[in-house]
Every structure is written in C-alpha cells, then in structure tokens.
Design an enzyme around this catalytic site. Structure first.
Site, PDB file in Angstrom:
ATOM      1  N   ARG A 152     -10.011 -11.814   1.619  1.00 41.31           N
ATOM      2  CA  ARG A 152     -10.850 -12.868   1.030  1.00 41.31           C
ATOM      3  C   ARG A 152     -10.135 -14.216   1.038  1.00 41.31           C
ATOM      4  NH1 ARG A 152     -11.219  -9.360  -4.303  1.00 41.31           N
ATOM      5  NH2 ARG A 152     -10.909  -7.811  -2.654  1.00 41.31           N
ATOM      6  N   LYS A 205       0.829  -1.200   0.000  1.00 45.11           N
ATOM      7  CA  LYS A 205       0.000   0.000   0.000  1.00 45.11           C
ATOM      8  C   LYS A 205       0.869   1.259   0.000  1.00 45.11           C
ATOM      9  CE  LYS A 205      -3.605  -2.155   2.891  1.00 45.11           C
ATOM     10  NZ  LYS A 205      -4.748  -2.077   1.963  1.00 45.11           N
TER      11      LYS A 205
END
Length: 519
Positions: free
Chosen positions: A368, A294
């Site tokens: 996920r 990020k």
C-alpha cells in the site's frame, strides 16, 4: 503482501492422468507425433445416448462409426472434465482423446457467477491436451467444442508450466484448431491465454532472476513487439526522488536492488488526446516483510508479490495485440522489501507524493505504501478510470480464498463492467465494502495523517483498501486485491499448481468491452 498473524509461454509438463486407453497398439512410437482432442456431452436424460460435438460426429462418420462403437465398449459414460484415450483409429491421429464436456445446455450459472459451459470446455480441453502431452506427442488438434475461444484458452493455459530453469525439459506441445472452424475465435483465445501465461511466467520466476529492472525490460520487449503504438519509460531512482514519492522510496531503501518506476503507454485511440484508462500494479519483486519479517515457511512464494504489476502489464500487452481503439497507461512501482540498516522501521513516518504523512507501524504492509505514490501519479493523466491490482493482504485470502478476486470500488458502473467481464472469462470477481467504518481505523493515527495498518486485527483487506482510498480522488477507481488468487493448487482445473496470473483474462475482457462501448 501483509499477512495477518493467523494460527499458514513456456514449455509444458503434465502429471499422469487416471484415464482409460483403448484400441490397437500396432503403430510404432515413431508414428505417434500428433494427437486429437474431441468433446462429448453428458446425457441430458438417463435413457439418452451421449452426444458427440459436431467435430466428433464428423470424425465418427469418417471412421464409419468406429469411434462410437469403441466408446460404447470402453466403460461408463464420460463425466465432465474426464478423459478417455483411443489408439489406432485413424492414420493421421494415432491417439484420440475424448473429453467430457458436461451438459450441452450449460450456460450462465447465476450462483457460480460464470458461464458453466465455457468453464467445462476449458477444463475438458486442458485435460485432453495434457493427456496428449503425457503421451509425448509434439502436436495436438483441438475440437472447438462449440466455443473455439474457450477451447483455445483451455489448451494454452492447461499446457503451460514453468520449467525455464530446469536442465531436463519436457516436450513442448503445439495446439491448433481441428477443422476449418472459427479461427478468429481460436486466435482470440490463444491471445487471452498467452497474456495470462506471460503473467504466470513473470510471477513464477525466482526473485534473483526477476529483479525490478529485469521485470521492466521484459515488459518493454513484449509491449514493443505487440504494437508500434506504444511507449515505455523505465524511470530510475533519481526520477522517483524528483516526483517526491517518499512512500515508495521508503520501501525500496532496504534493498541493494535499485527501484524502478515502470510507465507504459498504449496509444490505440485515433484521438491522441483521448483520456486514457490507467492501470496500476503493485511490483514488489520479493517481499521478505522487511523489519517486520515474515515467517520463513512459504516465504519463497513472495517472489510473486509483483503479481499486480504482472497482471496489469500483461493485460496491456494483450490489449495492444488486439489493437483496441483506446488509450491505456500502465504504472508499476517496482522494488524489493528487504530488512537492512537502511530499511523502514516500525513507527517511522514517511511522506507520500500528495503530501500526506504515513505512520509505518508494520513494514510488511508495504504494498500500500508503493501504491499510494503510484495512485497519486495516476491522477496526473486525467484518466477515465483508475484501476489497481495488488497481492495486498493475507486477509483477502482468508476472506475469499482462490474463489474470486476481491474488488473495492467507489463506482457501481465500474464494478458492473468488471463483474460482467469475469462471468465471460470464468476468472471471477467479488465486490467488497469501502465503508467509512474502515477509513476511521486508518486515519485515527498517533503520529501522522494515516497509518499503514488498521487499529484492529479484523477486516485487514478492507482497512488496506481504505488506506488506498486516502490517495484517490477519482470517481471511477477500483482496487483489486488478488492475494487469494495468486497461486493454484488444484482449485482451477485448467491451471497447473503454481502461480496463476489471475485475473489477467478478466482485465483483457474488461478492456475489450470498454473499447467496444466507447467505439
């Protein structure tokens, strides 16, 4: 939490509020130890006189009308959520804060999808209690304002702020119900709000303090103190390997911090064999993005990427305190997502517990991956319902912001139950689509059965939900994407700036209603 590349109960503290203060200042500071918060409604018509609550009317009578008299000369009528402070009116309460409750007739607003009256009470009481704390008083008594539960929630939520690691602490304020009103409803509100505050504390704590192991230990302590009808299993890496949770392990391997699979049981049903509800929470205790790292700006917020685990575990702790007659299981895969020589690389293929292979094209879509294995494991309990919560996608924040939690579900029954609970709590949910249109974008994969990101940039929250659906066969499943409600700036007036713990109270209300429906 996968962020799209778009073109950015502890001690308490408050900011100074813009309020008006009236009355005698003759009392010494030493006398000022307790405050009182009273409510007043807005005028229904222009010519009306603003009406006190029942508690306010009684207090005014006790003062032979002095409260009304002082209010009348203090300025214009109080608007909803605003405060006005008076001094020296009563020897037991050196400081009295009047709070604006809005219109007395306020009820369910079908456009806003919440109970406006309850929200007004929460916001007003929070503002009043913060004003008492700002005056450095150690205790406050609170007008029930017609709904003692909402008043308690406003007080407990409004006074909370994380300052555990600061040397200089602000004064803690204890809040209790004024008068002999509905103590049961008040205590229920305290319980609901304390549950949310537990989630807030877990989410706010820095990642070097809130490791996977530490998170599990805190939940174990809280759950065991809540009820004797509980079990806690803190599963180590060896157990995760035995369960063939290759998707979860692929995320965890980039960090030196060992992964933990937390499994908690609350056995409230008189029938030990009653199928449970299973809650699953994403537990990334810090998300750097991994190799798909990020941007550094605001990366510190990713200490709260375990918000799904925090909210579902806190809701189960609260259900145990309520002694609900149902069985609940909570599952939280806990690990860090870090870059290293051992970390997942874009293009790697991993195998989930159900045998499906996953092409990992973006290591920042890691939530996920850990949920996939946890959802597969959830099916082994023959559950009545499977519900998972996760700070899953930046796309959810783009879609709904902090206005509501996005809910993806294959069950209209389950959606309606969550929606009804959210109207009561004011912590709203909004249904999102699970179309086959999105499934095609994740199963069209070059190297594996499914890709961990969609083919296109659009609808990232929907393709993430479609990915999770590939690991669900249960007919009553809901995925709550809580990325947009993770933090609060000033949108929710009774929550301070910081991590929110949302939607813990909605989950508690859902469990409460489910237990009543199945009694």
């Amino acid at each position: 939490m996968f962020l799209l590349p778009l073109p950015a109960a502890g001690r308490v503290v408050v900011r100074r509020l813009a309020v008006r203060r009236f009355g005698s200042r003759s009392l010494s500071t030493a006398d000022m130890t307790k405050g009182l918060v009273l409510g007043i409604y807005s005028k229904e018509k222009e010519d009306d006189v603003p009406q006190f609550t029942s508690a306010g009317e009684n207090f005014d009578k006790l003062l032979a009308g002095k409260l009304r008299e002082t209010l009348n000369i203090s300025g214009p009528p109080l608007k909803a959520g605003k405060t006005r402070t008076f001094y020296g009116l009563h020897q037991d309460f050196p400081s009295v804060v009047l709070v604006g409750l809005g219109k007395k007739a306020a009820g369910i607003d079908e456009q806003e999808n919440w109970h406006e009256g309850k929200e007004n009470i929460r916001a007003a009481v929070a503002a009043g209690c913060r004003q008492i704390q700002d005056l450095e008083l150690s205790s406050v008594e609170v007008d029930p304002c017609g709904d003692a539960q909402a008043a308690a929630e406003g007080a407990v939520l409004g006074l909370y702020e994380y300052d555990d690691l600061k040397q200089k602490k602000k004064m803690a304020v204890s809040a209790k119900l004024y008068g002999s009103g509905d103590q049961e409803a008040w205590q229920k509100g305290v319980l609901f709000a304390s549950g949310q505050n537990l989630a807030r504390q877990l989410m706010e704590t820095p990642a070097n303090e809130m490791t996977p192991t530490r998170f599990a230990e805190i939940i174990e302590k809280n759950l065991k103190s809540a009820s004797s009808k509980t079990e806690v299993h803190i599963r180590p890496k060896s157990w995760i390997e035995e369960q063939a949770m290759g998707s979860f392990l692929s995320v965890a391997k980039g960090s030196d911090e060992p992964p933990v699979f937390l499994e908690i049981h609350y056995k409230g049903s008189p029938n030990a064999n009653e199928p449970p509800l299973v809650f699953v929470g994403k537990g990334i205790t810090f998300d750097s993005g991994g190799i798909s790292i990020k941007a550094s700006a605001n990366m510190d917020l990713m200490r709260a990427d375990m918000g799904g685990a925090a909210t579902i575990c806190s809701a189960i702790v609260s259900a145990a305190k309520l002694n609900l007659p149902i069985n609940i299981i909570g599952l939280a895969p806990l690990c860090e997502n870090m870059p290293s020589g051992k970390a997942n690389k874009p293009g790697d293929v991993v195998r989930a517990k159900n045998g499906k292979t996953i092409q990992v094209d973006n290591t920042d879509a890691e939530g996920r991956l850990i949920l996939a294995d946890a959802l597969c494991y959830a099916h082994t309990f023959n559950p009545k319902v499977i519900l998972n919560a996760a700070t899953l996608t930046g796309a959810m924040d783009v879609a709904l912001g902090s206005g509501a939690t996005g809910v993806f579900t294959n069950s209209s029954w389950l959606w309606n139950k969550l929606f009804e609970a959210s109207i009561e709590t004011g912590d709203r949910v909004w249904r999102m689509p699970l179309f086959e249109h999105y499934t095609r974008q994740v199963v069209d994969c070059q190297l594996a059965d499914v890709n961990n990101i969609g083919k296109y940039r659009s609808a990232g929250a929907c393709t993430a939900a479609a990915f999770l659906k590939e690991f669900v066969t249960h007919p009553k499943w809901a995925h709550l994407d809580i990325a947009g409600v993770m933090t609060n700036k000033d949108e929710v007036p009774y929550l301070r700036k910081g991590m929110t713990g949302r939607p813990t109270r909605t989950l508690i209300e859902f469990l409460l209603r489910f237990s009543q429906d199945n009694a």
